[in-house]
Design a protein around this motif. Structure first.
Motif, short mmCIF file in Angstrom:
data_model
loop_
_atom_site.label_atom_id
_atom_site.label_comp_id
_atom_site.label_asym_id
_atom_site.label_seq_id
_atom_site.Cartn_x
_atom_site.Cartn_y
_atom_site.Cartn_z
N PHE A 34 43.79 36.00 42.52
CA PHE A 34 44.27 37.39 42.64
C PHE A 34 44.70 37.92 41.27
CE2 PHE A 34 44.71 36.14 47.07
CZ PHE A 34 44.11 37.24 47.69
N VAL A 35 45.43 37.05 40.54
CA VAL A 35 45.91 37.49 39.21
C VAL A 35 44.71 37.81 38.30
CG1 VAL A 35 47.11 36.73 37.13
CG2 VAL A 35 48.07 36.25 39.38
N VAL A 36 43.70 36.94 38.34
CA VAL A 36 42.50 37.15 37.52
C VAL A 36 41.84 38.47 37.89
CG1 VAL A 36 40.14 36.31 37.17
CG2 VAL A 36 42.07 34.73 37.01
N ALA A 37 41.78 38.73 39.23
CA ALA A 37 41.14 39.97 39.69
C ALA A 37 41.92 41.17 39.17
CB ALA A 37 41.09 39.97 41.21
N ILE A 38 43.26 41.15 39.24
CA ILE A 38 44.07 42.28 38.77
C ILE A 38 43.87 42.45 37.25
CG2 ILE A 38 46.45 43.12 38.46
CD1 ILE A 38 47.12 41.62 41.09
N LEU A 40 41.36 41.57 35.38
CA LEU A 40 40.04 42.10 35.02
C LEU A 40 39.92 43.59 35.39
CD1 LEU A 40 37.64 39.17 36.05
CD2 LEU A 40 38.44 39.79 33.76
N ALA A 41 40.57 43.95 36.53
CA ALA A 41 40.41 45.32 37.00
C ALA A 41 41.29 46.31 36.22
CB ALA A 41 40.73 45.39 38.50
N SER A 42 42.50 45.83 35.78
CA SER A 42 43.45 46.81 35.22
C SER A 42 43.59 46.75 33.69
CB SER A 42 44.83 46.62 35.87
OG SER A 42 45.35 45.37 35.48
N THR A 43 42.85 45.83 33.04
CA THR A 43 42.97 45.77 31.57
C THR A 43 41.57 45.78 30.92
OG1 THR A 43 42.85 43.37 31.49
CG2 THR A 43 45.03 44.29 31.77
N PRO A 44 41.52 46.19 29.66
CA PRO A 44 40.21 46.15 28.97
C PRO A 44 39.96 44.80 28.34
CG PRO A 44 41.85 47.20 27.58
CD PRO A 44 42.57 46.76 28.80
N LEU A 45 40.70 43.77 28.75
CA LEU A 45 40.66 42.48 28.06
C LEU A 45 39.26 41.87 28.01
CD1 LEU A 45 43.98 40.74 29.20
CD2 LEU A 45 43.33 41.43 26.90
N HIS A 49 37.69 41.28 24.56
CA HIS A 49 37.66 39.86 24.12
C HIS A 49 36.96 39.01 25.18
CE1 HIS A 49 40.55 41.13 21.15
NE2 HIS A 49 41.22 41.71 22.14
N PRO A 50 35.65 39.17 25.29
CA PRO A 50 34.94 38.50 26.40
C PRO A 50 35.03 36.97 26.35
CG PRO A 50 33.39 39.52 24.85
CD PRO A 50 34.76 39.96 24.43
N VAL A 51 35.01 36.38 25.12
CA VAL A 51 35.01 34.90 25.05
C VAL A 51 36.34 34.34 25.54
CG1 VAL A 51 34.74 32.89 23.55
CG2 VAL A 51 33.33 34.93 23.19
N ALA A 52 37.45 34.82 24.95
CA ALA A 52 38.78 34.30 25.32
C ALA A 52 39.08 34.58 26.79
CB ALA A 52 39.85 34.95 24.43
N THR A 53 38.80 35.84 27.21
CA THR A 53 39.09 36.19 28.62
C THR A 53 38.18 35.38 29.54
OG1 THR A 53 39.55 38.40 27.81
CG2 THR A 53 39.42 38.14 30.20
N GLY A 54 36.91 35.24 29.15
CA GLY A 54 35.95 34.49 29.96
C GLY A 54 36.39 33.04 30.13
N TRP A 115 51.01 46.36 28.60
CA TRP A 115 50.70 46.01 30.01
C TRP A 115 49.97 44.68 30.07
CZ3 TRP A 115 51.54 46.08 34.82
CH2 TRP A 115 50.54 45.81 35.77
N ASN A 116 49.03 44.48 29.10
CA ASN A 116 48.28 43.23 29.07
C ASN A 116 49.22 42.03 28.95
OD1 ASN A 116 46.10 44.90 28.94
ND2 ASN A 116 45.78 44.68 26.72
N ALA A 117 50.18 42.14 27.98
CA ALA A 117 51.11 41.03 27.76
C ALA A 117 52.04 40.88 28.95
CB ALA A 117 51.91 41.29 26.48
#
Ligand code: ADP
Length: 595
Positions: A34-38, A40-45, A49-54, A115-117
């Motif tokens: 759920f946290v991952v879904a939120i 991905l949906a609410s931040t431009p992370l 930063h596709p590698v780190a976020t991925g 918000w991201n942090a």
């Protein structure tokens, strides 16, 4: 090794701790999704930063997959699956390390007030709290988990600089200290509860083992008692018989008086032995009831008649009633019903100084097609205080010590009554008020008689006749005193005899028509009386004659009597041999039949 270390090394505790960790961490990975879904949906992370976020997302999903497999396994297995320590540790680090590093990375990039942090720090804090209890069984793991989760974030808060980030760094440091202390506490609580649980289980196992040992000991005690009282009956036979013989000779008044006391004491001892034998048999489950047709009216008469003289001598009015509706004939064990009734009537007479005793039988109803009778013995004696009423049915327990001392007794009578009554499917109880007398009740179940008139017991003792002819008798008896007793009695009655010390000797002395009767002791060394009887009967089959064989046994149970009859004996007499019984038997044989 300390106590705590010993418990942690206990194989049962180890498996349980692994299963507990797995069980507790079950919901966590699903929450991560759920946290991952939120995130991905609410931040431009992911875009930025596709590698780190991925990598972070991949780590979270990697934790989910094995959990789903476990969920399926869990449902199919009765026992929780076992987890190797490395699997538990890698699952924990797969959460703490990526979250800590990704959190530190986000704070470094966006600062603490973004918000991201905020999202990732919130996630890290909730993981720290739930991780403290999930990994509580494993102290090193829980500490490493908290440090890898929070330390990178704390460090980067301080590195980010500025008032807010420094304050956040301080708060997170305090939180890290708190969560470490909390984890240590939870770990201690966990192992304390495991230790208490193990101790409880061990105690339960010890108690179970002690109970088993006590059962075995009690069984051994009952068997020992049964064997001993059975064995003691044989010498008692000698004592009583010899006393009878001496009392039948010319004695002075003083000698007769003393020997009379000796005979009375021997009879009391025999009663005690019989009680012990019955009680130990009942305790070891070896007491078997007979099933024969009998008349209830006759039984009541037989139970009360022997006490009429004794009651009259004390000035007591002894009456008995069979109420309307009680069937004339029933099927059960009349000897044992009589034994209970006799016990209660004899107690009533013993304890009642004046007044009356009534013995009555009434119908109680029908249960499963069996007749239930209700017996009552009411007296006007001293009564029994309420607090003593339950205890008197226990073995060797007696009500009032002063009364008991006056009247004697072993305290076994009512315990045997209770054993017998429960074997007969009934119950026994007392209603009593001190000073106003007692009423003992018992119920028992009986089957319908198999015939219109009751059958006789297999054992036969014929009525005596005055014109008995001398007999030639083969006496098979190993006990010297009993040999003497029997032969004296036979000689006195004018019979001839030969003695065999065991069954084998009896078989060799027997040869067709030489004897009129065999008196066969049942328990003998070399060859017992049952085997000797079988051999004689087998030999007789070829020459067509049949000698009456009467078993002499120390045990009077229906099983023992049946064994005698089954072996080919015609009748049985039980030790101690009463002169009158033997006379009757011999008179019957001398008339031409054994019963
Ligand atoms: P015993 O008579 O050999 O002592 P019992 O088991 O027959 O053993 O009886 C246990 C106790 O119950 C007696 O010692 C006595 O205190 C009490 N008791 C039994 N029957 C009566 C009765 N009819 N009246 C008063 N007390 C009784």
């Amino acid at each position: 090794m300390s106590n705590r270390a010993k418990i942690e090394e206990h194989p049962v505790a180890k498996v349980r701790a692994a299963a507990d960790i797995a069980h507790r961490s079950f919901a966590g990975p699903i929450g991560c999704v759920f946290v991952v879904a939120i995130l991905l949906a609410s931040t431009p992370l992911y875009r930025d930063h596709p590698v780190a976020t991925g990598l972070f997302v991949a780590a979270m999903l990697a934790r989910l997959a094995p959990r789903l497999v476990l969920a399926v396994l869990w449902r199919r297995r009765p026992e929780p699956p076992r987890f190797p320590p490395w699997a538990i540790a890698s699952s924990a680090y797969l959460l703490s390390l990526p979250t800590g590093l990704f959190g530190a990375f986000i704070i470094g990039l966006y600062g603490f007030l973004s918000w991201n942090a905020f999202l990732i720090v919130l996630f890290a804090l909730s993981c720290a709290i739930s991780g403290a209890s999930v990994t509580a069984p494993h102290l090193k793991l829980v500490l490493a988990f908290q440090i890898t989760l929070l330390l990178p974030i704390v460090v980067n808060c301080f590195r980010a600089g500025g008032d807010h980030a420094t304050m956040a760094g301080l708060s997170m440091t305090l939180f890290l200290v708190y969560v470490i202390i909390h984890s240590i506490r939870l770990n201690a609580d966990y192992w304390n509860s495991v230790a208490a649980d193990l101790a409880l289980k061990e105690r339960a196992e010890q108690l179970q083992a002690a109970r088993l040992a006590a059962d075995v000991a009690s069984q051994a005690k009952s068997e020992f008692l049964a064997k001993m009282s059975h064995e003691i009956r044989t010498p008692m036979n000698g004592v009583l018989g010899m006393l009878e013989l001496v009392l039948d000779t010319g004695l002075s008044g003083e000698q007769r008086e003393y020997l009379g006391y000796a005979r009375q004491s021997a009879h009391s001892l025999l009663t005690l032995l019989n009680d012990l034998l019955d009680h130990s048999k009942a305790e070891s489950g070896k007491l078997v009831l007979e099933q024969i047709d009998f008349s209830i009216h006759a039984l009541v008469g037989e139970a009360v008649t022997p006490f009429l003289v004794q009651a009259a001598a004390k000035g007591l009015n002894l009456t008995c009633t069979v109420r309307e509706g009680v069937p004339e004939y029933l099927r059960g064990d009349p000897t044992r019903v009589r034994q209970v009734a006799v016990n209660l009537v004899s107690n009533a007479i013993k304890f009642t100084p004046s007044g009356s005793i009534t013995f009555s039988v009434a119908m109680d109803g029908l249960v499963d097609g069996r007749t239930v009778l209700h017996f009552q013995v009411a007296d006007t004696g001293p009564g029994i205080p309420e607090e003593k009423q339950q205890g008197i049915f226990e073995a060797f327990s007696q009500g009032d010590n002063s009364i008991t001392r006056r009247f004697g007794g072993s305290g076994l009578g009512l315990a045997i009554c209770r054993d017998l009554v429960s074997l007969m499917g009934g119950r026994i109880w007392v209603e009593s008020e001190p000073g106003r007398g007692s009423t003992f009740h018992f119920t028992a179940r009986f089957a319908a008689p198999s015939m219109a008139a009751p059958a006789e017991r297999p054992a036969v003792l014929s009525p005596g006749v005055p014109d008995a002819r001398p007999l030639r008798i083969l006496v098979a008896e190993d006990n010297l005193i009993n040999q003497k007793l029997l032969t004296r009695l036979l000689a006195k009655a004018g019979h001839e005899f030969e003695v065999a010390a065991n069954g084998e000797a009896a078989c060799s002395l027997w040869d067709g028509n030489r004897f009129d009767l065999v008196l066969m002791d049942v328990q003998m060394p070399v060859m017992d009386g049952l085997e000797a009887t079988r051999r004689i009967r087998a030999a007789e089959a070829s020459n067509g004659c049949r000698i009456p064989i009467v078993g002499v046994t120390a045990g009077a149970s229906s099983g023992e009597l049946e064994a005698c009859i089954d072996s080919g004996m015609d009748a049985c007499i039980t030790k101690p041999i009463m002169i009158a019984d033997l006379d009757n038997l011999l008179a019957g044989v001398s008339r031409g039949h054994a019963g």
